[in-house]
Design a protein around this motif. Structure first.
Motif, PDB file in Angstrom:
ATOM      1  N   SER A 152     -37.904  76.846  -8.944  1.00  0.00           N
ATOM      2  CA  SER A 152     -37.089  76.089  -9.890  1.00  0.00           C
ATOM      3  C   SER A 152     -36.230  76.988 -10.768  1.00  0.00           C
ATOM      4  N   LEU A 173     -37.109  62.833  -9.235  1.00  0.00           N
ATOM      5  CA  LEU A 173     -36.152  63.731  -8.586  1.00  0.00           C
ATOM      6  C   LEU A 173     -36.365  65.179  -9.026  1.00  0.00           C
ATOM      7  N   GLN A 174     -36.623  65.390 -10.314  1.00  0.00           N
ATOM      8  CA  GLN A 174     -36.876  66.761 -10.772  1.00  0.00           C
ATOM      9  C   GLN A 174     -38.123  67.322 -10.097  1.00  0.00           C
ATOM     10  N   ALA A 233     -37.384  68.135  -6.470  1.00  0.00           N
ATOM     11  CA  ALA A 233     -36.482  69.270  -6.297  1.00  0.00           C
ATOM     12  C   ALA A 233     -37.255  70.585  -6.338  1.00  0.00           C
ATOM     13  N   LEU A 243     -31.154  66.529  -3.595  1.00  0.00           N
ATOM     14  CA  LEU A 243     -30.246  67.594  -4.042  1.00  0.00           C
ATOM     15  C   LEU A 243     -31.097  68.825  -4.299  1.00  0.00           C
ATOM     16  N   VAL A 244     -30.701  69.932  -3.686  1.00  0.00           N
ATOM     17  CA  VAL A 244     -31.502  71.153  -3.817  1.00  0.00           C
ATOM     18  C   VAL A 244     -30.596  72.371  -3.891  1.00  0.00           C
ATOM     19  N   MET A 287     -36.557  65.109   0.756  1.00  0.00           N
ATOM     20  CA  MET A 287     -36.533  64.592  -0.613  1.00  0.00           C
ATOM     21  C   MET A 287     -35.880  63.212  -0.654  1.00  0.00           C
TER      22      MET A 287
END
Lengths: 143, 384
Positions: free
Chosen positions: B53, B210-211, B214, B292-293, B304
């Motif tokens: 991250s 989503l966080q 990711a 989204l990555v 995801m």
């Protein structure tokens, strides 16, 4: 996105430039005071669900910032991805100098050259990608 | 329960030496540089940035070097380093429509505004070894290629024009027809929840999910996404679009008051399109899953987006019977640094715990034998 001011544009160019490119452009280090020494931290990068919906935190990115002041009182800032302290200080100095310079000055032209080089690299990457554009044919099943 | 232990310093210090030796391998083989990992193992670096991250290619490469290529250990190093850094703030939300496209494909539309761009992909390779890569590239080959690059000017790719500067996101095309679930910011465009700052509670909102995904483990999300496809979740997805490329990150420093472009990050975005039968309130339409990555990480972005859609079950009044549809299950188990910590702590000394259990089991057995003996004594004829 709003159109960028000249200062936003040169800061964007400097953020993408290497330390060597900035050092070459700046030349001899001008007299200055470091108001905020180069410091590395993070910025939380936000995305939007579906691209345009609800904001969410994608993850952080390293960012280095620096603030300098020239003897005439002009302050220069640098904010860019990465952890390059040397680059941050040089970019902040350029930011200060560029604010006092005419738009067709030597430094401004140097930044324009850097920006053109970055745009050319971007165009080349885009054309390489464009060379892989494809038209697939769909076969009729059972025909 | 884990009871701390003391001592062992000399042995632990000796492991540092040994791990350094193991990391280096055969000293007769040249040492790998961080720059080489960054440039030539970029997909591994992308995974480390995602699961750590933290977007920093050099640090991801360093983490891989230090961990001997152990991706989860590398992600752990990134997470640990991140905690030492001050947070300057949050970026402006990224605009992926402005992405400098390197790859963009859609499985739903053949003819897209902007076109289908295959880009650098292994999709159409035969997965046969390229034994030429066993041979080391000599300096002369590097020099000749560089001089070739320097000599070639803009006519190197005479037939290819640049791609369009902005390409519409594919679901937005269907959205214009009203057939697609809309994605709009909620009232007031609120700041997103940050699970690195606040504890997560359930049910978790989409920004939290989503966080969490990711930074989640690619393998775990891949397995969950696969389970959804195989029937443990019942979605029937199409890849509306996968796009890979560079997007500018903008940040507004308080002291400046205007947006500063910090440079570009490489991103992979996946828009998964799913069927939805409709309900009393909502007519039949397509629904969306989003991924989204960081970096070029298609498998992760696609996984995801599958799980994102599965986790929306509740919003659509669908049953949530399967693991991929249950936010608590997905969010609590996708973080591989946490998972590895809890699984691997089992190998640390648990002497006190185990002694307790050992005594307990001895006592139970003793009591059982005594009881059996008493029963035998009470029924002597049965024993004969």
């Amino acid at each position: 996105m709003n159109p960028k001011t000249p200062r936003q544009q040169w800061m964007a160019t400097l953020a993408r430039a290497s330390r060597d490119e900035i050092a070459t452009l700046l030349g001899a280090l001008p007299e200055h005071e470091v108001l905020k020494a180069p410091e590395t931290g993070t910025v939380m990068v936000e995305g939007r669900a579906g691209g345009a919906g609800r904001r969410f935190n994608l993850g952080e990115a390293t960012v280095t910032r620096c603030v300098v002041r020239l003897p005439n009182g002009r302050m220069g800032f640098s904010y860019a991805l990465g952890r390059d302290h040397g680059k941050a200080r040089l970019a902040a100095l350029l930011d200060a100098r560029l604010q006092d310079e005419a738009t067709d000055g030597e430094l401004a032209q140097g930044v324009a050259t850097l920006a053109a080089r970055q745009a050319a690299a971007r165009d080349l990457a885009s054309r390489k990608a464009a060379a892989t554009k494809v038209d697939f044919f769909t076969l009729v099943r059972g025909a | 329960m884990y009871v701390a232990v003391k001592g062992g310093e000399a042995a632990i210090l000796a492991t540092y030496d040994l791990v350094a030796e193991a990391r280096r391998g055969d000293p007769a083989v040249p040492e790998i540089s961080v720059a080489q990992i960054r440039e030539q193992q970029a997909l591994a670096c992308a995974r480390v940035m995602n699961e750590g991250s933290l977007y920093d290619k050099d640090l991801a490469a360093l983490a891989l070097k230090q961990s001997q290529g152990d991706v989860i250990e590398a992600a752990f190093l990134m997470r640990a380093y991140r905690t030492t850094l001050p947070r300057f703030g949050s970026s402006q939300p990224l605009d992926t429509a402005t992405m400098a496209i390197r790859r963009r494909v859609s499985a739903t539309y053949k003819d897209l505004p902007g076109g289908q761009v295959l880009g650098p992909t292994y999709d159409y390779t035969h997965r046969l070894f390229d034994f030429e890569l066993m041979e080391e590239e000599g300096q002369s080959a590097i020099d000749s290629r560089q001089s070739e690059l320097a000599a070639a000017d803009d006519c190197r790719l005479p037939t290819a024009d640049c791609l369009d500067a902005t390409m519409p996101r594919v679901p937005d095309i269907l959205g214009a027809e009203g057939l697609m679930e809309t994605e709009e910011p909620p009232e007031g465009d609120p700041r997103p929840f940050d699970l690195t700052r606040d504890p997560v509670s359930f049910p978790a909102d989409r920004d939290v999910r989503l966080q969490s995904m990711a930074r989640g483990d690619e393998g775990f999300l891949l397995g969950l996404g696969y389970s959804v496809q195989r029937g443990f979740g019942g979605t029937h997805p199409f890849v509306g679009e996968v796009r890979v490329g560079e997007v500018a990150v903008e940040f507004v420093p308080e002291e400046l008051g205007f947006a500063v472009d910090l440079g570009d990050v490489t991103l992979t975005e996946c828009q998964m399109v799913n069927q939805f039968q409709g309900s009393k309130e909502v007519p039949p339409q397509f629904t969306r899953g989003y991924g989204l990555v960081f970096g070029h990480s298609e498998r992760k972005a696609m996984s995801m987006s599958l799980v994102d859609r599965a986790l929306k079950s509740r919003d659509f009044g669908e049953a949530a019977d399967y693991p991929a549809q249950q936010d608590e299950f997905v969010l609590y188990h996708s973080d591989n640094v946490e998972a590895a910590g809890f699984v691997e702590h089992l190998k640390l000394p648990h002497y006190v715990d185990f002694q307790g259990e050992l005594e307990l089991i001895r006592r139970i057995r003793r009591e059982r034998e005594e009881r059996l003996a008493q029963e035998r004594d009470a029924m002597p004829e049965a024993a004969e």
